[in-house]
Design an enzyme around this catalytic site. Structure first.
Site, PDB file in Angstrom:
ATOM      1  N   SER A 183     -73.556  55.164  31.772  1.00 58.29           N
ATOM      2  CA  SER A 183     -74.529  54.075  31.756  1.00 58.29           C
ATOM      3  C   SER A 183     -75.861  54.560  32.336  1.00 58.29           C
ATOM      4  O   SER A 183     -76.400  55.565  31.888  1.00 58.29           O
ATOM      5  CB  SER A 183     -73.945  52.878  32.512  1.00 58.29           C
ATOM      6  N   ARG A 255     -75.861  38.549  38.113  1.00 55.68           N
ATOM      7  CA  ARG A 255     -74.652  39.365  37.931  1.00 55.68           C
ATOM      8  C   ARG A 255     -73.709  38.732  36.902  1.00 55.68           C
ATOM      9  O   ARG A 255     -73.094  39.428  36.109  1.00 55.68           O
ATOM     10  CB  ARG A 255     -73.934  39.527  39.268  1.00 55.68           C
ATOM     11  N   ASP A 349     -68.983  48.138  23.037  1.00 59.23           N
ATOM     12  CA  ASP A 349     -70.088  48.060  24.008  1.00 59.23           C
ATOM     13  C   ASP A 349     -71.246  47.262  23.400  1.00 59.23           C
ATOM     14  O   ASP A 349     -71.878  47.695  22.435  1.00 59.23           O
ATOM     15  CB  ASP A 349     -70.546  49.487  24.364  1.00 59.23           C
ATOM     16  N   HIS A 381     -68.764  47.662  27.496  1.00 57.73           N
ATOM     17  CA  HIS A 381     -69.512  48.682  28.231  1.00 57.73           C
ATOM     18  C   HIS A 381     -68.714  49.225  29.431  1.00 57.73           C
ATOM     19  O   HIS A 381     -68.718  50.425  29.699  1.00 57.73           O
ATOM     20  CB  HIS A 381     -70.836  48.085  28.694  1.00 57.73           C
ATOM     21  N   ASP A 382     -68.033  48.346  30.163  1.00 61.89           N
ATOM     22  CA  ASP A 382     -67.262  48.794  31.339  1.00 61.89           C
ATOM     23  C   ASP A 382     -66.086  49.695  30.957  1.00 61.89           C
ATOM     24  O   ASP A 382     -65.411  50.234  31.845  1.00 61.89           O
ATOM     25  CB  ASP A 382     -66.747  47.596  32.147  1.00 61.89           C
TER      26      ASP A 382
END
Ligand SMILES: CC(=O)SCCNC(=O)CCNC(=O)[C@H](O)C(C)(C)COP(=O)(O)OP(=O)(O)OC[C@H]1O[C@@H](n2cnc3c(N)ncnc32)[C@H](O)[C@@H]1OP(=O)(O)O
Ligand SMILES: N[C@@H](CCO)C(=O)O
Length: 401
Positions: A183, A255, A349, A381-382
Site C-alpha cells: 500500500s 477510519r 482491491d 485491499h487488506d
C-alpha cells in the site's frame, strides 16, 4: 451480489467480547500518538537532525523510530527494509503492550523460518516520518516546547523516503537485499528504487499504485474533511489537555470510511449479511446491524492508536504520490528501476485496483514474473495483510531470485 433479506438475516450475531465493550466505553486520551516518556517497547531511535522538505519547509530535529529482527552479516548484504502502510508502524512482529498499541502486523510473513526468514535476513522496519509511533510527527514537541500540531510541514512520499535514506546511511547500510512495502509502503518502496537504484537489489511492491488517482484523492479528501470538521479538532491544536477530548468522532468516522475501501463488498456481505449485533432489532431505534458495529469498533479503536494530525499528514503524503512527477512520466520513471521486482495485487482491491499494479509491472525491466501477480481474495485491499500464506510464498520467490 445478493441484497435480499433471508430468514437467517434476522438471527442475532454474537455480541463483541467484553474486552471490546470495555475498550469502546473507555475514554481515549486527546491523541493516540506514542509520546516521549511512554515505554519504548522494541523501538530504537535514530536522530537525523535538520530536515528540509521538498516544499521548502524545515524540521530542525528529526528522528525515525524503527525495529529490527535478525542479524546484519559481516558482508552487510542481507538487510531487508520493510515499509508499512498508511496507519501501520515499525511493529512488524511482536506482542501488543510495552508501548506498542497493536500486535505485529506481519507476524506470519516475517520471522524465524517465515517467508522473510529472520534467520537469514536482517529486517528493519521504520515508522514513517510524519507518523505517530515514535518518528517525528505533528504530535512531536517542537523547539518551543509545544507540539508541532498545525505547524507541522506538508510532507511528500519522497520526503519520507529521503528520511529513510538518511536512516540507512546512519546505520551503514549501503545496499538493501530487498525493499518491500504494501500500500503506502509500496509507494515508498517504488520511490526507493527510483531515487536510489543502486541501493535496491530486490523490490517488492504489494497493492500499490504508480500514482494516486483522482478517485483515490477523492476518497482521501472526504476523510480529511471529516477529521477537520470535528469541533474538537480545533484547527489541529487539540493536544492541550485543557481542551478536553481530541477529534475522536471525526477520526473514527474517517477510519470507518477508509475501512470500506480496505475491505470488499463480497466479504462484508458474506461475513455480516444483514445480521443484528444484539437482540435489539436495527429496524427501528436502538439496535445496530453487525456491519455497523464492526465499523464503529474499528473507528473507535483507531482513535486509541493514531493521532488526527498525523492522519492528515500521512494521507496528504499519500496524495502527493506520483512516481512520474518531474521525471517525464510514470513509464519513464519505471524504466529506470534496476531491481529484481515482484509486483502483486488483490483482485477485489477497490482502493488500489490491480490495473495500477499491472501498469507498474509492464514497465519495470527486472520483473521476476511475466506480469503482476494477482491474488484472488475476498479481503480487498487488506488482502496483502491477511493472505499471508500466498503473499509470503511470493516474497520468498523474490528473496530467492
Ligand atoms: C502495514 C499495515 O498496514 S499496518 C496497519 C494494519 N493494521 C490495521 O489496519 C489495523 C486495523 N486492523 C485491521 O484492519 C485488521 O485487523 C487487519 C487488516 C490487520 C486484519 O484483518 P482481520 O484479521 O480480518 O481483522 P478484522 O477486520 O476481522 O477485525 C477483527 C476485529 O473486529 C472485531 N469485530 C468483528 N466483528 C465485529 C462486530 N460485529 N462488531 C464489533 N467488532 C467486531 C473483532 O472483535 C476483532 O477485534 P480485535 O481487533 O480487537 O481483535
Ligand atoms: N489497513 C491498512 C490499509 C492501508 O493500506 C492501514 O490501515 O494502514
Amino acid at each position: 451480489m445478493d441484497w435480499q433479506t433471508t430468514p437467517e438475516d434476522t438471527v442475532p450475531s454474537a455480541p463483541v467480547t467484553e474486552a471490546d465493550e470495555r475498550l469502546l466505553r473507555a475514554r481515549p486520551p486527546a491523541t493516540g500518538a506514542w509520546r516521549d516518556g511512554d515505554p519504548a517497547g522494541h523501538r530504537r531511535f535514530t536522530f537525523l537532525g535538520d530536515f528540509h522538505t521538498e516544499n521548502g519547509e524545515h524540521l530542525p530535529a528529526t528522528r525515525l523510530a524503527w525495529e529490527s529482527w535478525g542479524e546484519l552479516n559481516e558482508a552487510r548484504d542481507n538487510a531487508v527494509l520493510i515499509l508499512h502502510a498508511l496507519t501501520g508502524d515499525s511493529h512488524v512482529r511482536g506482542e501488543a503492550g510495552a508501548g506498542h498499541p497493536t500486535a505485529g502486523w506481519w507476524e506470519q510473513v516475517v520471522g524465524p523460518g517465515a517467508a522473510v526468514d529472520t534467520d537469514r535476513w536482517f529486517v528493519i522496519a521504520p515508522n514513517m516520518l510524519g507518523g505517530c509511533q515514535g518518528s517525528t510527527g505533528p504530535a512531536s514537541v517542537a523547539p518551543d516546547g509545544r507540539e508541532w500540531a498545525s505547524r507541522f510541514p506538508y510532507l511528500t512520499i519522497r520526503d519520507q523516503v529521503t528520511a529513510q535514506i538518511r536512516l540507512a546511511d546512519s546505520l551503514g547500510i549501503d545496499r538493501w537485499a530487498a525493499v518491500i512495502g504494501g500500500s503506502m509502503g509500496g509507494m515508498h518502496a517504488l520511490e526507493w528504487a527510483i531515487m536510489e537504484p543502486e541501493r535496491v537489489q530486490r523490490l517488492g511492491v504489494l497493492s500499490s499504485p504508480p500514482v494516486t488517482t483522482a478517485d483515490q484523492l477523492a476518497l482521501n479528501f472526504v476523510q480529511l474533511e471529516t477529521v477537520r470538521m470535528d469541533p474538537h479538532f480545533a484547527g489541529g491544536e487539540y493536544y492541550d489537555a485543557a481542551l478536553g477530548e481530541g477529534p475522536h468522532r471525526g477520526l473514527a468516522l474517517a477510519r470507518r470510511m477508509a475501512l470500506l475501501n480496505y475491505r470488499s463488498p463480497i466479504e462484508l456481505n458474506q461475513r455480516f449479511q444483514r445480521s443484528w449485533q444484539s437482540g435489539v432489532s436495527p429496524l427501528g431505534r436502538g439496535g445496530r446491524f453487525a456491519v455497523q458495529s464492526y465499523l464503529d469498533f474499528h473507528g473507535n479503536k483507531f482513535t486509541r492508536r493514531f493521532d488526527a494530525n498525523s492522519y492528515i499528514t500521512v494521507v496528504e503524503a499519500m496524495n502527493s504520490h506520483d512516481i512520474g512527477r518531474d521525471r517525464g512520466g510514470v513509464e519513464e520513471a519505471l524504466h529506470t528501476i534496476t531491481a529484481k521486482t515482484l509486483v502483486l495485487g488483490i483482485d477485489s482491491d477497490r482502493l488500489f485496483p490491480v490495473d495500477g499494479q499491472q501498469r507498474i509491472a509492464r514497465s519495470i525491466p527486472g520483473l521476476i514474473d511475466e506480469e503482476a501477480i494477482v491474488l484472488s481474495s475476498d479481503f480487498g485491499h487488506d488482502g496483502f495483510l491477511i493472505e499471508t500464506d500466498e503473499v509470503g510464498m511470493h516474497l520468498r520467490r523474490l528473496l530467492d531470485s
